[in-house]
Design a protein around this motif. Structure first.
Motif, PDB file in Angstrom:
ATOM      1  N   ALA A 148       0.799  -1.051  -0.163  1.00 13.68           N
ATOM      2  CA  ALA A 148       0.066   0.029   0.068  1.00 13.68           C
ATOM      3  C   ALA A 148       1.026   1.088  -0.139  1.00 13.68           C
ATOM      4  N   GLU A 149       1.701   1.089   0.562  1.00 14.98           N
ATOM      5  CA  GLU A 149       3.244   2.299   0.795  1.00 14.98           C
ATOM      6  C   GLU A 149       3.448   2.623  -0.882  1.00 14.98           C
TER       7      GLU A 149
ATOM      8  N   PRO B  48      -6.035   4.021   1.347  1.00 16.13           N
ATOM      9  CA  PRO B  48      -4.613   3.560   1.461  1.00 16.13           C
ATOM     10  C   PRO B  48      -3.718   3.999   2.621  1.00 16.13           C
ATOM     11  N   ASP B  49      -3.552   4.914   3.310  1.00 14.39           N
ATOM     12  CA  ASP B  49      -2.363   5.712   4.089  1.00 14.39           C
ATOM     13  C   ASP B  49      -2.317   5.224   4.913  1.00 14.39           C
TER      14      ASP B  49
ATOM     15  N   GLY C  41      -0.388   2.863  -3.103  1.00 17.74           N
ATOM     16  CA  GLY C  41      -1.092   3.575  -2.541  1.00 17.74           C
ATOM     17  C   GLY C  41      -2.693   3.405  -2.967  1.00 17.74           C
ATOM     18  N   SER C  42      -3.756   4.201  -3.379  1.00 13.87           N
ATOM     19  CA  SER C  42      -5.489   3.628  -3.704  1.00 13.87           C
ATOM     20  C   SER C  42      -4.608   2.633  -4.382  1.00 13.87           C
TER      21      SER C  42
ATOM     22  N   LEU D 133      -4.281   0.186  -4.812  1.00 17.72           N
ATOM     23  CA  LEU D 133      -3.013  -1.637  -4.053  1.00 17.72           C
ATOM     24  C   LEU D 133      -3.715  -2.559  -4.794  1.00 17.72           C
TER      25      LEU D 133
ATOM     26  N   ALA E 205      -1.696   7.649  -9.439  1.00 18.37           N
ATOM     27  CA  ALA E 205      -1.019   6.904  -9.245  1.00 18.37           C
ATOM     28  C   ALA E 205      -0.935   6.371 -10.441  1.00 18.37           C
TER      29      ALA E 205
ATOM     30  N   ARG F  35     -12.940   4.469  -0.801  1.00 17.81           N
ATOM     31  CA  ARG F  35     -11.407   4.239  -0.312  1.00 17.81           C
ATOM     32  C   ARG F  35     -11.086   2.931  -1.420  1.00 17.81           C
TER      33      ARG F  35
ATOM     34  N   ALA G 236      -0.939   1.538   4.394  1.00 15.96           N
ATOM     35  CA  ALA G 236       0.449   2.363   4.219  1.00 15.96           C
ATOM     36  C   ALA G 236       1.221   2.474   5.618  1.00 15.96           C
TER      37      ALA G 236
ATOM     38  N   LEU H  94      -8.928  -2.311   3.155  1.00 15.54           N
ATOM     39  CA  LEU H  94      -8.802  -1.267   2.289  1.00 15.54           C
ATOM     40  C   LEU H  94     -10.072  -0.754   2.935  1.00 15.54           C
TER      41      LEU H  94
END
Length: 425
Positions: free
Chosen positions: A43-44, A250-251, A47-48, A50, A186, A179, A254, A245
């Motif tokens: 996820a890091e 995502p944040d 991000g979105s 994933l 991305a 989410r 992560a 998720l």
């Protein structure tokens, strides 16, 4: 003639595993600590995006699994791609695949052992990790059927815990489908890196192929077991990733040290947190059990061909297992588990295993139609995907992995130079 397929009783292993046991051993490897540990770094990276990264990892894994299944049915001997590369591409490529597998998966074993310790008793993680390695090596030593039976129990527990995570996340009132939306910014690089990291969680189907010499009717069993195990794992991973998720975003995902536990806590089910922690420890035990099994079989095959000390090719007269290889692998993993860090092992292992599967796809390309050759697109996509995901991994992982493969190639060249008449056999 496949030189590695020695019959039981003549330096070979006994064929005891059916389709169900082979699928369970594959699930025990894939439904291990990967889903508990790999989601946060993925996820890091993505991000979105994933979930697209998960889909890409699954596509590459499917191609690798298909190539491996067709090769394993043709060459049903312990060693997996070590055997396929040697038989189809030449001695060096088989050796390089075996070297990458043994080194990379030994690091994975240490990471899984440390995951057990971190979840079970954080203050004594290294001590618990070593104890877990010793215990599971003892289980493997007494026979592969006992390993399969223990893995069945572990898989059942892990599936129940993951089902509880998905249910808790989706019924807690905090899940938001928004989410899951992939942001317009991305990047493709992030998706590739996430896929490379998530591939770490899919790679367990190799255990089925590396146990090829212990599977009954391998031409039928292996091509059925590998895609079955991979398909079940993909469905479970997709459900868990989407549920977590939708709660954390995502944040939040992560940043989470223990994302599944954090997700159920955030979803309003704190009572599930210790259950998830216990499930993660059990999952890591299952993965560790099957990893030690696979690494010891590849070590056994390489020792039988004298790429490693030939003494490791001994088979126990009572239990029918490569006991010296298992004890040696267990000892090395125990030392690593007492000394290394968990996070650095994931990227390094992914690079080495992606190189291993790149060789498997190249070997599958050489199969003739009458040998069960897969559609041509399968090994092409698999080989290209492995290369792309390996290069997209964090720089430190790429450098370390490439260095280890280079060392392996140098050792091979030195051995051939010093003993040119050996010929690898």
């Amino acid at each position: 003639m496949n030189a590695a397929a020695a019959p039981a009783g003549a330096g070979g292993l006994e064929r005891r595993l059916g389709v169900f046991d082979a699928v369970v051993l594959g699930l025990g490897s894939m439904l291990g600590a990967g889903i508990f540990a790999a989601l946060a770094p993925a996820a890091e990276a993505a991000g979105s995006a994933l979930l697209p990264g998960l889909a890409l990892a699954a596509l590459v894994a499917y191609c690798n699994a298909t190539s491996s299944a067709r090769l394993a049915a043709r060459h049903p001997a312990s060693g997996g791609t070590y055997v396929y590369g040697r038989e189809r591409l030449g001695d060096f490529w088989g050796y390089l695949a075996g070297w990458g597998f043994v080194v990379g998966k030994t690091a994975s074993c240490a990471a899984m052992a440390l995951t057990v310790g971190t979840y079970a008793l954080p203050g004594q993680a290294h001590a618990v990790a070593v104890a877990a390695v010793v215990a599971l090596t003892a289980v493997n030593y007494t026979g592969v059927q006992k390993s399969a039976r223990l893995t069945r129990a572990i898989v059942a527990v892990v599936l129940a815990v993951l089902a509880a995570v998905v249910t808790g996340c989706l019924t807690g009132g905090t899940a938001d489908a928004g989410r899951l939306h992939v942001a317009a910014d991305a990047g493709a690089g992030g998706v590739l890196q996430a896929a490379g990291l998530l591939f770490f969680a899919f790679a367990g189907y190799a255990r089925i192929a590396t146990l090829g010499e212990e599977v009954r009717d391998p031409a039928r069993t292996i091509p059925r077991a590998i895609p079955l195990a991979l398909g079940i794992t993909l469905v479970v991973y997709a459900a868990v990733a989407a549920a977590v998720l939708s709660v954390l975003g995502p944040d939040g995902l992560a940043d989470a040290a223990a994302p599944l536990a954090e997700a159920v806590r955030r979803a309003g089910a704190p009572a599930l947190v210790p259950v998830v922690r216990a499930g993660a420890a059990v999952a890591a035990l299952g993965s560790l059990l099957a990893l030690i099994l696979g690494v010891s079989r590849t070590t056994f095959a390489m020792a039988r061909d004298r790429h490693l000390p030939h003494a490791l090719a001994a088979v126990h007269p009572r239990f029918g297992v490569p006991h010296r290889a298992e004890l040696t692998v267990g000892a090395v993993v125990a030392v690593l588990a007492a000394t290394v860090d968990v996070r650095g092992a994931i990227g390094f292992s992914s690079f080495a295993v992606l190189a291993y599967y790149a060789i498997a796809n190249a070997a599958a390309w050489t199969l003739a139609p009458e040998e069960g050759r897969p559609p041509r697109a399968v090994p092409v996509i698999g080989l290209t995907g492995c290369a792309a995901l390996a290069i997209a991994l964090p720089v430190a992982s790429v450098v370390a992995g490439a260095a280890v493969l280079a060392v392996g190639a140098a050792v091979y060249g030195l051995r051939r130079t010093m003993a040119p008449s050996n010929g690898g056999g």
